[in-house]
Structure formats: C-alpha cells, structure tokens
Enzyme design. Sequence first.
Site, mmCIF file in Angstrom:
data_model
loop_
_atom_site.group_PDB
_atom_site.id
_atom_site.type_symbol
_atom_site.label_atom_id
_atom_site.label_comp_id
_atom_site.label_asym_id
_atom_site.label_seq_id
_atom_site.Cartn_x
_atom_site.Cartn_y
_atom_site.Cartn_z
ATOM 1 N N LYS A 145 -9.474 -0.835 2.991
ATOM 2 C CA LYS A 145 -8.656 0.238 2.892
ATOM 3 C C LYS A 145 -7.075 -0.132 2.753
ATOM 4 C CE LYS A 145 -6.829 3.901 6.094
ATOM 5 N NZ LYS A 145 -6.306 4.808 4.923
ATOM 6 N N LYS A 194 0.970 -0.960 0.138
ATOM 7 C CA LYS A 194 -0.224 0.037 0.041
ATOM 8 C C LYS A 194 1.008 1.077 0.012
ATOM 9 C CE LYS A 194 -2.076 1.332 3.989
ATOM 10 N NZ LYS A 194 -1.637 2.870 4.111
ATOM 11 N N ARG A 215 -7.744 13.987 12.676
ATOM 12 C CA ARG A 215 -6.306 13.797 12.658
ATOM 13 C C ARG A 215 -5.517 15.222 12.432
ATOM 14 N NH1 ARG A 215 -5.266 8.329 9.437
ATOM 15 N NH2 ARG A 215 -3.014 8.502 10.076
ATOM 16 N N ASP A 267 2.678 -0.388 11.670
ATOM 17 C CA ASP A 267 1.654 -1.139 11.090
ATOM 18 C C ASP A 267 1.458 -2.621 11.262
ATOM 19 O OD1 ASP A 267 0.324 1.416 10.301
ATOM 20 O OD2 ASP A 267 1.251 1.320 8.412
ATOM 21 N N ARG A 316 -6.631 -2.216 10.514
ATOM 22 C CA ARG A 316 -5.642 -2.973 11.394
ATOM 23 C C ARG A 316 -6.312 -3.591 12.550
ATOM 24 N NH1 ARG A 316 -1.872 -3.366 7.307
ATOM 25 N NH2 ARG A 316 -1.273 -1.148 6.494
#
Length: 447
Positions: A424, A30, A136, A324, A398
């Site tokens: 995503k 990604k 964010r 991640d 995640r």
Amino acid sequence: MTPDGLPERFDVIVHPARELRGELRAQPSKNYTTRYLLAAALAEGETRVVGAATSEDAEALIRCLRDWGAGVERVGDLQSSAGEDVVVRGFGARPRSGMTLNPGNAGAVARFLMGVAALTTGTTLVTDYADSLGKRPQGDLLEALERLGVRVSSNGGRMPVTISGPVRGGLVVVSAERSSQYASALMFLAPLLPEGLDLRLTGEIKSHAPLRQTLATLADFGVRASASDDLSRISIPGGQTYRAGRVLVPGDYPGSAAILAAAAILPGEVTVSNLREGDLQGEREAVDVLREMAADIVREGDRVTVRGGGPLHAVTRDGDGFTDAVQALTAAAAFAHGTTTWENVATLRLKECDRISDTRRELERLGLSASETEASLSVTGAGRIAGGVTADGHGDHRMIMLLTLLGLRAEAPVRITGAHHIRKSYPLFFRHLEGLGVRFEYPQTGG
C-alpha cells in the site's frame, strides 16, 4: 510475478538480525505522489511526475484518473528505489461524468476524488475493502460539499458514495477534527470554481503538515492560495487553471522512519539518502524523536546516518504531527528504558485498522507491556522479545512495519500475516531490509 518479485499474497517470517549495515535511497513520497498525480490530471496538457511512488495507493489513483479520462503513461523501472516517471495528460476541469471509481483501500485518494467529483454530473465511489475503507467516515467532507450545492448520497456518511454537481464556490466550513484530508479535497477543487473557495476549518485541526503539502502542490502547479498561520482559514481564488509541466517527488519520510528506527534498535550503521531537511512532511520529525531517544543520528544534507545498538530511553511526545511514523517509532520505544507515550493521536483509530487498540494487542501478544487511552498509546520498553509467535498484520502497512522491526530483535522468528499489504505504501520494504542484512521467508497464502 509482482514487481517486488514476491507472491501476490503472502505472510512474512522475520528472522532475528544481529546487525544492519548499508545504504539505501528513500523511496518516493506516497503523499506527494498522489497529490502530484491528481494535480497533473486537473491540468490541461502534459505533466511529467518524476520519481513517482509505485505503491498501491498510487496505482489506485492512476486507475481512477484513467476512468475519468486522463491519459497516464508509466515510464521507468517499477523495482527501482527511485520510483518511476509518470506522464499525465490531464482532463482539466472536466473529468468524465457517469463513472464508478474504485480507489481500493486508499483513504486519502478516495477523499481527494470526492472533492473533484463535484465537477461532474455524477460520480460513484465504491471500495472492495468494506471492513477497512468502507468503515472510515466521510461525513464531514460530504456535508461540506452539500453546503456548496452538491447532491450527495452515501451509506450513512460512508462508502459507497455518489456525488453530483453543479457546485458553487464561496465560503464553506469543514471540520478538520478527524482528518485534514477533507480540507485538502476541497482545496484541489477550489481553483477550478468561478468563485473559488474560502475555507474555514473548525475543531482541533489534525495533521497540519499534509495541509501544507497540499498548499505546496497547488503552488507547484501555478495555483495561488493564501492561508492563516494556524491554517484555520484558507482562501483560494477561482477561475484559475493548473499549470502542466514537470515536478519531482521527494523522498518518503513515513516509510523511511521505519528503516531509521530499525537501524536504531540494532547494532551497525545505516544511511538513508534522499531525505530533504526542509521537507514539509510531518514525519521528518521522526529523526528528532529518535535523537531525543538517544539514538546516534547524523544528518549531512539529504543523507541521514544511524549508528545503532546503543541504549535508548523513553519519551513522551505529541504524535499528531507525525502520525504515519508512530508505528515505526513504537518499535524503538519497545526497546527503550522506561515508558514511551504518544499523545494526541486519536486519528490513528481511523486508519486501515485501529492503530491504538490493535497495536496494543499485538504488543501484548509479543510479551510487551502497553496501555491506551482514547487519544494516546503507551509502551514500556523490554530487554527481550521471545518471538516464536504469529502476529496479525491487520491488513495495515504501518502495523506490518512495526511488527517486522520487533521481529528483528526477537529471540525466535516471528510470522506476520497478510504481509503483502505492505505494498500500500512501501512495496520494496522487505527488499530494502534484505539489502541491509535481514533474512525473511515469504510463505504464499491464498484468498
């Protein structure tokens, strides 16, 4: 029907699995896909991005690049593990002005676009994810752009954001305390400015690996740059152009970490190919972390094989380099002997959800013992998970991966809400696990 053959919106019911067995090819990265697509748009001419990821983040970026005037053509099979080829006819240093771009819930995409938006006489970035990307922080990047002469308006350092050039080059200071993405955004902008940029990164630099991926991307497109060993200073001469051509996207370590962790906690044998040993993705460290936890892992070239079902033990690791993969590795920790702690992971609080507090709550919902500090997450391994509960996916890909892995070892099925958000970053996640022997149900949801 969607490319993965699943409903547009769905929950997933994870059935306990006895073993995992088989081989799969790691999905395309990604992070490299978004970097390559942006660099291709900043080149004049035609670039072929080979094996691009088909994630929602990639789709969001493609949509925005088209709005800015790039020609983007998809070539290939959206359902293929090898990804698709994307042919980009770039706009060079002249993205179309006066556009409103919507990067969806793609944080890195939004920040990269904010940097390049300084080349326009007006670009507005909005999001329809007000409770996620809309919350964010972008202030550190916006302040750096203002110091370069860019006019900026925002909602207190958050989206929506309007950015208007002209922009000057030279020395600029940007904080790297919260995210490396602010610096990467400026790095993509730098070579197209007459003076270039001499970046000074302040604070404790988070996530060195993505910065090195950005430097590698610039090099792949013929852009010269230099950096200090600690990445606190990055110099990119101006007056350069991005060179169009052909680039190959490597396999994705963050998503593959979830498959490898699943293979470690269940009996069987799983091989994941297309994982380069010398890759710059920080999440490649997940292989070493699982090995330190006593997982039986063998690497042969770009193939990683896990023979699972053996006992695991807890570790304490600085997780900043592989943020991640922390959620996936937490699933392994949930079945390891002792208490595992991920330290220096405060940036997890600034993702699609608060991946420290929200993860702790979901672990506790499943009967596990977990604790947190401002910058750490700890979980104590358990011999069993009862299951039979509904867990909240928090709209976070995640988190959905973590909860799915826990469900595989539960004694009764686990339902995860909002499982469609897996798209995503890893649209074929459930399909890949099905190929290894897992059974899911996908009840459709509305709204």
